[in-house]
Write a protein that holds these residues in place. Structure first.
Motif, mmCIF file in Angstrom:
data_model
loop_
_atom_site.group_PDB
_atom_site.id
_atom_site.type_symbol
_atom_site.label_atom_id
_atom_site.label_comp_id
_atom_site.label_asym_id
_atom_site.label_seq_id
_atom_site.Cartn_x
_atom_site.Cartn_y
_atom_site.Cartn_z
ATOM 1 N N ASP A 78 0.811 -1.198 0.000
ATOM 2 C CA ASP A 78 0.000 0.000 0.000
ATOM 3 C C ASP A 78 0.857 1.266 0.000
ATOM 4 O O ASP A 78 1.989 1.260 0.456
ATOM 5 C CB ASP A 78 -0.916 0.008 1.221
ATOM 6 N N PRO A 79 0.297 2.401 -0.493
ATOM 7 C CA PRO A 79 0.989 3.680 -0.369
ATOM 8 C C PRO A 79 1.121 4.070 1.100
ATOM 9 O O PRO A 79 0.159 4.020 1.854
ATOM 10 C CB PRO A 79 0.068 4.660 -1.103
ATOM 11 N N GLN A 80 2.288 4.437 1.517
ATOM 12 C CA GLN A 80 2.584 4.826 2.895
ATOM 13 C C GLN A 80 3.889 5.621 2.909
ATOM 14 O O GLN A 80 4.578 5.656 1.888
ATOM 15 C CB GLN A 80 2.658 3.572 3.786
ATOM 16 N N PRO A 81 4.234 6.288 4.031
ATOM 17 C CA PRO A 81 3.634 6.313 5.376
ATOM 18 C C PRO A 81 2.267 7.001 5.407
ATOM 19 O O PRO A 81 1.919 7.773 4.522
ATOM 20 C CB PRO A 81 4.670 7.115 6.197
ATOM 21 N N ALA A 92 3.062 9.678 12.230
ATOM 22 C CA ALA A 92 3.110 9.008 10.928
ATOM 23 C C ALA A 92 3.535 7.568 11.155
ATOM 24 O O ALA A 92 4.346 7.280 12.045
ATOM 25 C CB ALA A 92 4.080 9.717 9.991
ATOM 26 N N VAL A 93 3.000 6.649 10.339
ATOM 27 C CA VAL A 93 3.254 5.214 10.506
ATOM 28 C C VAL A 93 3.730 4.622 9.182
ATOM 29 O O VAL A 93 3.149 4.876 8.125
ATOM 30 C CB VAL A 93 1.982 4.470 10.963
ATOM 31 N N ALA A 94 4.786 3.814 9.253
ATOM 32 C CA ALA A 94 5.233 2.991 8.126
ATOM 33 C C ALA A 94 5.297 1.549 8.594
ATOM 34 O O ALA A 94 5.695 1.283 9.731
ATOM 35 C CB ALA A 94 6.598 3.449 7.618
ATOM 36 N N VAL A 99 -1.511 -8.464 6.496
ATOM 37 C CA VAL A 99 -2.695 -8.586 7.351
ATOM 38 C C VAL A 99 -3.688 -9.507 6.660
ATOM 39 O O VAL A 99 -4.359 -9.121 5.696
ATOM 40 C CB VAL A 99 -3.321 -7.205 7.621
ATOM 41 N N ASN A 100 -3.802 -10.734 7.148
ATOM 42 C CA ASN A 100 -4.675 -11.717 6.509
ATOM 43 C C ASN A 100 -6.141 -11.536 6.875
ATOM 44 O O ASN A 100 -7.018 -12.004 6.136
ATOM 45 C CB ASN A 100 -4.229 -13.133 6.890
ATOM 46 N N ASN A 101 -6.402 -10.904 7.995
ATOM 47 C CA ASN A 101 -7.790 -10.691 8.428
ATOM 48 C C ASN A 101 -8.197 -9.233 8.249
ATOM 49 O O ASN A 101 -8.903 -8.652 9.082
ATOM 50 C CB ASN A 101 -7.981 -11.130 9.882
ATOM 51 N N GLN A 126 -3.744 -1.213 4.256
ATOM 52 C CA GLN A 126 -3.515 -1.937 5.511
ATOM 53 C C GLN A 126 -2.698 -1.119 6.509
ATOM 54 O O GLN A 126 -2.837 -1.302 7.728
ATOM 55 C CB GLN A 126 -2.861 -3.288 5.245
ATOM 56 N N THR A 127 -1.853 -0.202 6.039
ATOM 57 C CA THR A 127 -1.108 0.632 6.984
ATOM 58 C C THR A 127 -2.044 1.612 7.689
ATOM 59 O O THR A 127 -1.878 1.892 8.881
ATOM 60 C CB THR A 127 0.031 1.383 6.275
#
Length: 468
Positions: A78-81, A92-94, A99-101, A126-127
């Motif tokens: 996915d695009p991130q942070p 900010a999160v990277a 994530v399977n669920n 998912q991030t």
């Protein structure tokens, strides 16, 4: 899969951040992103890397990245942070995660009144989901614990805050997270090869489930590591960089040891050994040493423009890259019996193309020695080649041909030298038109890595699952 890098310094961090992220580029080519914090202002850029390289896409942005702290990521998901403003403040999160669920967690958060703003390939980023899970805690640390509890799969993360960079490694330690230090600065990376040329010394391997806080002049443990670890064996087989050490174990040394272990058990006669670039080279050198025969560069990788074949999202593009990037040396191949060492066989596409070319260039015999056991299971923990659907694996397609059911007797097919194992390997050998084909055993791979029993994940070979 992906890799991240972060740094916090007493001076401007943009240059270290830029090059540090770039040293993670071999882990993926789909998205790149970086963010710095200057005062209370975040500066961010995210670019698509599918048709370009990280350095080329981000060089023009460098001037805007003010501040002494920052994080960045090479991502194949996915695009991130991602930015978050919550009751815990702005951060900010990277992530390096699978994530399977995702759908179940998305519904759970929506039912709580949360909102999702980012989408990637038609699904929730998912991030962003991980960032929202963090915000469910009363503190950032409590939020990280909540992520560890809720996610099925794996998740390591960097969180950039006004107080510093929070570093959290996946609760089973499936992917590496390492810390480096130099005067007036700390750095964190998925890849220790990012440290030497930026003058950082690799000082610490973050433990499974461990959480630390980095400032410009300190490293503080916020959560102790878990007692059990399951680091991915494919780090040493394939996607780890040759000069890197994970858990104190050097990648190229392991590959060499794998080659020597196979050579000791092999009675095939050949004129020389050659490694399939890049991951097969270390194994090939070890095999040649163990066998006592020469090593020759019978295949060369054309490096200026072709990336690693597993990273393009489109299978046809992957197949094209796999074929085009390797150039055989006809003069070395003519009328020769050659032992080729390669890291793995996943789909078999690249190897089949290469073998046909080798015979076309005059090779008399082509013997393949593989540095991983047969891959029988899609990886549920990491997003890289072997985590595709099981029926993409040449082993499972072969089992379906033999049994009518690709899932029948998998434990027997995973047992080295069992009747069904040998039948499967011989069938694959015939499919790929190889003179002889052998895989390293799980036991020899683990012995070559040398970590304590039970601390290395072998799920893709034998579906072994650790107990909590």
């Amino acid at each position: 899969m992906g890799g991240f890098f972060g740094t916090i310094s007493k001076s401007a961090c943009a240059t270290d951040l830029f090059y540090g992220i770039d040293y993670n580029s071999h882990l993926g080519t789909r998205r790149g992103g970086m963010v710095t914090l200057h005062g209370d202002t975040f500066h961010r850029a995210i670019h698509n890397l599918e048709n370009s390289y990280f350095r080329l896409r981000f060089e023009g942005d460098l001037e805007k990245f003010e501040g002494n702290s920052g994080i960045g990521v090479i991502s194949d998901t996915d695009p991130q942070p991602i930015f978050i403003s919550s009751h815990l403040g702005k951060y900010a999160v990277a992530t390096v995660a699978k994530v399977n669920n995702l759908e179940d967690l998305e519904k759970e958060l929506l039912d709580k009144g949360c909102h999702f703003m980012e989408f990637s390939s038609g699904q929730t980023n998912q991030t962003e989901l991980i960032a929202l899970l963090i915000s469910q805690g009363e503190t950032l640390l409590e939020g990280i614990e909540f992520v560890f509890e809720k996610i099925k799969g794996s998740c390591s993360m960097l969180i950039l805050t006004e107080k510093g960079i929070i570093v959290a490694r996946d609760k089973w330690g499936r992917t590496p997270v390492v810390i480096g230090k130099k005067d007036g600065a700390y750095a964190v990376s998925s890849e220790p090869c990012s440290f030497p040329n930026l003058d950082y010394e690799h000082i610490y391997d973050v433990g499974a489930g461990e959480v630390v806080l980095l400032t410009a002049d300190s490293m503080t443990q916020l959560r102790e590591p878990n007692k059990k670890m399951q680091v991915c064996s494919f780090l040493w087989v394939y996607y780890g960089y040759p000069v890197s050490d994970y858990e104190g174990i050097n990648v190229d040394a392991v590959r060499s040891a794998c080659g020597m272990a196979m050579a000791r058990k092999d009675n095939v006669d050949a004129d020389y050994v050659a490694g399939i670039p890049d991951s097969g080279i270390g194994m090939g050198l070890g095999y040649a040493e163990g066998k006592g025969i020469p090593y020759r560069r019978a295949i060369i990788k054309y490096t200026p423009t072709w990336p690693r074949s597993f990273t393009p999202a489109n299978q046809k593009v992957r197949d094209l890259v796999a074929k085009m990037k390797l150039i055989p040396n006809k003069k070395l191949l003519e009328n020769k019996r050659v032992i080729f060492c390669d890291d793995s066989i996943v789909r078999g596409t690249q190897l089949k193309d290469n073998v046909n070319i080798l015979y076309g260039y005059g090779a008399k015999e082509v013997h393949m020695r593989i540095g991983s056991p047969p891959i029988l299971h899609a990886c549920p923990y990491l997003g890289f080649t072997a985590s595709k659907s099981a029926m993409e694996l040449i082993t499972r397609r072969t089992i379906k041909e033999l049994e009518g059911d690709d899932s029948k007797d998998l434990d027997q097919y995973a047992s080295t030298d069992s009747k069904k194992y040998n039948t499967m390997i011989n069938n694959i050998r015939e499919k790929l038109n190889i003179t002889t084909l052998k895989f390293i055993t799980v036991e020899d791979l683990l012995d070559s890595i040398g970590l304590p029993e039970g601390s290395v994940c072998t799920y893709c070979y034998n579906a072994s699952i650790p107990k909590d």
